[in-house]
Design an enzyme around this catalytic site. Sequence first.
Site, PDB file in Angstrom:
ATOM      1  CB  ALA A 156      24.511  -9.043  22.093  1.00 31.78           C
ATOM      2  CB  CYS A 157      26.207 -13.173  24.648  1.00 27.83           C
ATOM      3  SG  CYS A 157      25.033 -14.116  23.711  1.00 27.83           S
ATOM      4  CB  SER A 158      29.356  -8.898  26.208  1.00 28.47           C
ATOM      5  OG  SER A 158      29.912 -10.011  25.522  1.00 28.47           O
TER       6      SER A 158
END
Length: 369
Positions: free
Chosen positions: A151-153
């Site tokens: 995801a966002c990481s």
Amino acid sequence: MLTGRPVISATGLFTPPESITNEELVASFNAYVDRHNAAHPEAEPLAYSSVEFIEKASGIKARHVMSKAPILDPDTMCPRLPERPNDELSVMAEIGVAAARQALERAGRKPEDVDAVLCAASNMQRAYPAMAIEIQQALGIEGFGFDMNVACSSATFGIQTAADYVRAGNAKSVLVVSPEITSGHLNWRDRDSHFIFGDVATAVLVEDAAIAPAQHWDILGTRLKTVFSNNIRNNFGFLNRAAPEGEGTPDKLFVQEGRKVFKEVVPMVAQMILEEADRLGIDPAALRRLWLHQANAGMNRLISHKVLGHEASEDESPTVLDTYGNTSSAGSIIAFHQHSDDLALGDTGLICSFGAGYSAGTVFVRKVA
Ligand code: COA
């Protein structure tokens, strides 16, 4: 002679030419609300969105998108990216390639000198073949590629993975590409989140110090962390189907408990940064710049305050959220790409991402030239 010391040789950025302002977005959303309420007089009426709320709650003023008109059409409210035949470069690969080419150019690197491509992003447009392999082929890179999703990481997890290949001597040059077509998994009919995301692609070239161009960034240390949470979730998958036009199954798109995310992720990330700085023997208050994940201006204010010990200036913790929105894994890389040239030799900074999972990644870097 390879050193086994990973560095960032260059970054690249692709920005879609089209952009949607908060004013345009809210006008379209409110037109949808009017139509919906007129068509369903028996139901609880939907509430309007507001430009003031969006900017105050998130710091976002606009976002770039791959397909503007259909998103703003109250009858469609999602991107329309025509399917391409299998022998044409797919859209995610196309924007990934654009960002990657820029990173290669800036490093003065030829594709044949790259060993691997990681496509690290919060959604892939298909199951297989891997987007990374398509990008690899389009660039003319030998070696190998694979997709990864945190995801966002995703980008910082990709950087650590690439750095570990270099540390282990398994690769000397690795491209981490993050094409984020977030507009495809955002529910543009959901008032609580319709303003959050934007589309973009970034690329980071991680290399052994021995072959890096004179201007590069030493990677001083990388650290990853995950803690399971349902507070940011997207149930889309091959065992179910996406919400058709927003009806029926909205949890097959992005859903979140924004307040809880805010409260739980801020302390987790701040603590992780401080612990990792301590482990690396870096004084967090002396960090020259923080390139933080771009989800919410308030979150970044709080995190940077805890890390630096004072309210961060725009120079210390630059924002790209205002014009790009939340671009998932690409956010901290856009900030680094756009706001790192002015740093001086020896300056130390931090690239940090956080998001669904929960997941968080830190990459401490030092400018070498
Ligand atoms: N327009 C106007 N008002 C709105 C609105 C909109 N588009 N969306 C929500 N509101 C209202 C709500 O109804 C609520 O009203 P109430 O107080 O009368 O009930 C009020 O605004 C506050 O809602 P809330 O959800 O608590 O807002 P917030 O201040 O928490 O901001 C986010 C929402 C999503 C911007 C914020 O929580 C956030 O950014 N969280 C972290 C997001 C994140 O990092 N996600 C990770 C993805 S990588």
